[in-house]
Design a protein around this motif. Structure first.
Motif, mmCIF file in Angstrom:
data_model
loop_
_atom_site.group_PDB
_atom_site.id
_atom_site.type_symbol
_atom_site.label_atom_id
_atom_site.label_comp_id
_atom_site.label_asym_id
_atom_site.label_seq_id
_atom_site.Cartn_x
_atom_site.Cartn_y
_atom_site.Cartn_z
ATOM 1 N N LEU A 64 3.019 -0.087 -21.528
ATOM 2 C CA LEU A 64 1.619 -0.408 -21.248
ATOM 3 C C LEU A 64 1.488 -1.433 -20.126
ATOM 4 N N MET A 65 2.451 -2.333 -20.023
ATOM 5 C CA MET A 65 2.440 -3.306 -18.919
ATOM 6 C C MET A 65 2.531 -2.587 -17.576
ATOM 7 N N VAL A 66 3.461 -1.633 -17.465
ATOM 8 C CA VAL A 66 3.613 -0.874 -16.219
ATOM 9 C C VAL A 66 2.351 -0.050 -15.952
ATOM 10 N N PHE A 67 1.884 0.667 -16.968
ATOM 11 C CA PHE A 67 0.680 1.490 -16.812
ATOM 12 C C PHE A 67 -0.497 0.645 -16.341
ATOM 13 N N SER A 68 -0.743 -0.462 -17.022
ATOM 14 C CA SER A 68 -1.881 -1.313 -16.701
ATOM 15 C C SER A 68 -1.750 -1.937 -15.318
ATOM 16 N N ALA A 69 -0.556 -2.381 -14.963
ATOM 17 C CA ALA A 69 -0.347 -2.988 -13.644
ATOM 18 C C ALA A 69 -0.591 -1.975 -12.531
ATOM 19 N N LYS A 70 -0.159 -0.737 -12.740
ATOM 20 C CA LYS A 70 -0.418 0.287 -11.730
ATOM 21 C C LYS A 70 -1.914 0.602 -11.650
ATOM 22 N N GLU A 71 -2.593 0.621 -12.772
ATOM 23 C CA GLU A 71 -4.044 0.827 -12.761
ATOM 24 C C GLU A 71 -4.735 -0.275 -11.951
ATOM 25 N N SER A 72 -4.326 -1.526 -12.157
ATOM 26 C CA SER A 72 -4.905 -2.632 -11.392
ATOM 27 C C SER A 72 -4.632 -2.471 -9.904
ATOM 28 N N ALA A 73 -3.406 -2.138 -9.568
ATOM 29 C CA ALA A 73 -3.044 -1.963 -8.154
ATOM 30 C C ALA A 73 -3.853 -0.841 -7.521
ATOM 31 N N PHE A 74 -3.964 0.265 -8.211
ATOM 32 C CA PHE A 74 -4.680 1.408 -7.643
ATOM 33 C C PHE A 74 -6.165 1.114 -7.487
ATOM 34 N N LYS A 75 -6.717 0.337 -8.400
ATOM 35 C CA LYS A 75 -8.124 -0.056 -8.263
ATOM 36 C C LYS A 75 -8.319 -0.942 -7.034
ATOM 37 N N ALA A 76 -7.318 -1.733 -6.688
ATOM 38 C CA ALA A 76 -7.417 -2.590 -5.507
ATOM 39 C C ALA A 76 -7.219 -1.801 -4.220
ATOM 40 N N PHE A 77 -6.238 -0.891 -4.199
ATOM 41 C CA PHE A 77 -5.920 -0.153 -2.975
ATOM 42 C C PHE A 77 -6.844 1.048 -2.713
ATOM 43 N N SER A 78 -7.164 1.802 -3.720
ATOM 44 C CA SER A 78 -7.848 3.091 -3.530
ATOM 45 C C SER A 78 -9.167 3.024 -2.783
ATOM 46 N N PRO A 79 -10.056 2.090 -3.072
ATOM 47 C CA PRO A 79 -11.350 2.099 -2.379
ATOM 48 C C PRO A 79 -11.251 1.810 -0.878
ATOM 49 N N ILE A 80 -10.177 1.191 -0.456
ATOM 50 C CA ILE A 80 -10.050 0.805 0.949
ATOM 51 C C ILE A 80 -10.081 2.032 1.849
ATOM 52 N N MET A 81 -9.368 3.064 1.459
ATOM 53 C CA MET A 81 -9.308 4.273 2.279
ATOM 54 C C MET A 81 -9.830 5.498 1.533
ATOM 55 N N ASN A 82 -10.493 5.296 0.397
ATOM 56 C CA ASN A 82 -10.936 6.419 -0.434
ATOM 57 C C ASN A 82 -9.789 7.386 -0.687
ATOM 58 N N GLN A 83 -8.653 6.835 -1.027
ATOM 59 C CA GLN A 83 -7.444 7.624 -1.239
ATOM 60 C C GLN A 83 -7.016 7.483 -2.690
ATOM 61 N N PHE A 84 -6.845 8.604 -3.375
ATOM 62 C CA PHE A 84 -6.369 8.589 -4.751
ATOM 63 C C PHE A 84 -4.856 8.386 -4.747
ATOM 64 N N LEU A 85 -4.378 7.480 -5.555
ATOM 65 C CA LEU A 85 -2.945 7.218 -5.652
ATOM 66 C C LEU A 85 -2.409 7.718 -6.988
ATOM 67 N N THR A 86 -1.169 8.188 -6.985
ATOM 68 C CA THR A 86 -0.525 8.615 -8.220
ATOM 69 C C THR A 86 0.397 7.501 -8.708
ATOM 70 N N TYR A 87 0.896 7.649 -9.927
ATOM 71 C CA TYR A 87 1.770 6.627 -10.494
ATOM 72 C C TYR A 87 3.097 6.512 -9.747
ATOM 73 N N PHE A 88 3.423 7.492 -8.938
ATOM 74 C CA PHE A 88 4.667 7.449 -8.185
ATOM 75 C C PHE A 88 4.457 6.993 -6.738
ATOM 76 N N ASP A 89 3.279 6.486 -6.421
ATOM 77 C CA ASP A 89 2.997 5.972 -5.083
ATOM 78 C C ASP A 89 3.281 4.474 -4.970
ATOM 79 N N ALA A 90 3.697 3.862 -6.069
ATOM 80 C CA ALA A 90 4.064 2.444 -6.069
ATOM 81 C C ALA A 90 5.167 2.239 -7.097
ATOM 82 N N GLU A 91 5.971 1.213 -6.866
ATOM 83 C CA GLU A 91 7.013 0.866 -7.835
ATOM 84 C C GLU A 91 6.914 -0.620 -8.144
ATOM 85 N N LEU A 92 7.120 -0.961 -9.407
ATOM 86 C CA LEU A 92 6.981 -2.330 -9.884
ATOM 87 C C LEU A 92 8.301 -2.852 -10.450
ATOM 88 N N ILE A 93 8.549 -4.138 -10.229
ATOM 89 C CA ILE A 93 9.709 -4.826 -10.811
ATOM 90 C C ILE A 93 9.178 -6.075 -11.500
#
Length: 140
Positions: A64-93
């Protein structure tokens, strides 16, 4: 710009002026034992899945930590270019000392966020919830 999230009986909202942040993201997820573990294949890169599976007693929480962190990241990035991101478009450590994820984009998101762009996502557990949050620096 802004971001919203809700889970269970909890709802969150945040807004920021463009001169303060290019994008913001937040997410909250209730830790729920009914979440199927095979969702890991949809959400996690191999490296992230190794980290999740490396803890038998906190496996669901880490997922859930990974899922939630990716959701937060995608909410920040996606509106900038109106681009939908998938869970494999970013990696977290996970950075245990700082209680946050260090992330990198695995795909380009417009001219300002190239593949390899580094970002951070804060992560906290509050009772039975995972809360994540991030902001992107303002574009000049």
């Amino acid at each position: 710009m802004g971001a919203i999230s809700h889970s269970g009986e909890v709802a969150l909202a945040a807004v920021a002026r463009k001169e303060k942040a290019a994008g913001i993201g937040l997410d909250i997820e209730r830790i729920d034992e009914t979440i199927p573990e095979d969702i890991i294949k949809v959400v996690c890169t191999l490296r992230e899945a190794d980290w999740v599976n490396n803890s038998k007693d906190r496996k669901l929480e880490r997922l859930l930590m990974v899922f939630s962190a990716k959701e937060s990241a995608f909410k920040a990035f996606s509106p900038i270019m109106n681009q939908f991101l998938t869970y494999f478009d970013a990696e977290l450590i996970w950075d245990e000392d700082a209680s946050r994820f260090r992330g990198k984009l695995l795909t380009k998101v417009g001219p300002d966020y190239i593949e390899g762009y580094a970002f951070e996502v804060g992560c906290r557990r509050i009772d039975q919830y995972i809360f994540t949050f991030m902001s992107l620096p303002p574009l000049l």
